[in-house]
Design a protein around this motif. Structure first.
Motif: not given
Length: 156
Positions: A13-17, A114-124, A131-139
Motif C-alpha cells: 500500500f505504501a509503495l503504491l500510494s 524527485l519520486f516520479n521515477s522511483l515510484a516504478i523502479s522501487m516496485i521492480s 508479482e512484479l506484473s501484478t504490482m505494475m498493473g496496480f501501480q
C-alpha cells in the motif's frame, strides 16, 4: 537494519500510494477559469502557465533525484520529494500572489519529480515474476485512480 516484509499489505500500500500523487500537478485545469478571476491582472496564457509549469519542475526533479538517491538513498529521496510536494502544493492556498503561485507550482513539480521515477523502479527492486506484473498493473491503476480523485477534488 530490519528486513522489509515485501509481502505485507501495508508495504505494498505504501509503495503504491506514491503513484497516487504522480498526477497531482497537472490536475488543476478545471480551476483555470476560477484562477483567471483571481489573477485579473494576468493574461490568459499566464494563467494557463500555472497548470503547465510543474512539468518543467518534474523534469528538473527527475534529474536531481538521480543525484539525491546516491547520497540519501531511495527511501529518503522519496520522503524528501513528498515533503517538498506537500509544502509547495499547499502554498497557493495561502497566497493570491501570481508569482508565489507560479514558483510554488514549479517547486511542486520538482518534489513530484524527485519520486516520479522511483515510484516504478522501487516496485521492480522489490518484486519479480508474476508479482512484479501484478504490482505494475496496480501501480498503473493507482496512478489513474489518483488522477481521477484529484480531478474530482479540483472540480468541487
Amino acid at each position: 537494519m530490519t528486513k522489509i516484509n515485501t509481502k505485507s499489505f501495508l508495504f505494498k500500500f505504501a509503495l503504491l500510494s506514491i503513484s497516487m500523487l504522480l498526477m497531482a500537478a497537472p490536475n488543476i485545469a478545471a480551476a483555470i477559469p476560477l484562477m483567471s478571476k483571481t489573477f485579473t491582472g494576468q493574461s490568459t496564457s499566464a494563467i494557463e502557465t500555472i497548470s503547465t509549469i510543474p512539468n518543467l519542475g518534474i523534469i528538473a526533479g527527475i534529474f536531481i533525484s538521480s543525484v539525491l538517491v546516491n547520497f540519501l538513498g531511495q527511501k529518503k529521496t522519496v520522503m524528501f520529494g513528498l515533503i517538498v510536494a506537500l509544502i509547495f502544493g499547499i502554498t497557493p492556498v495561502f497566497s493570491n500572489n501570481y508569482y508565489v503561485v507560479i514558483i510554488s507550482r514549479l517547486l511542486l513539480g520538482v518534489g513530484i519529480g524527485l519520486f516520479n521515477s522511483l515510484a516504478i523502479s522501487m516496485i521492480s527492486d522489490f518484486y519479480g515474476g508474476d508479482e512484479l506484473s501484478t504490482m505494475m498493473g496496480f501501480q498503473s491503476s493507482v496512478s489513474s485512480l489518483g488522477s481521477s480523485i484529484l480531478s474530482f477534488l479540483v472540480a468541487i
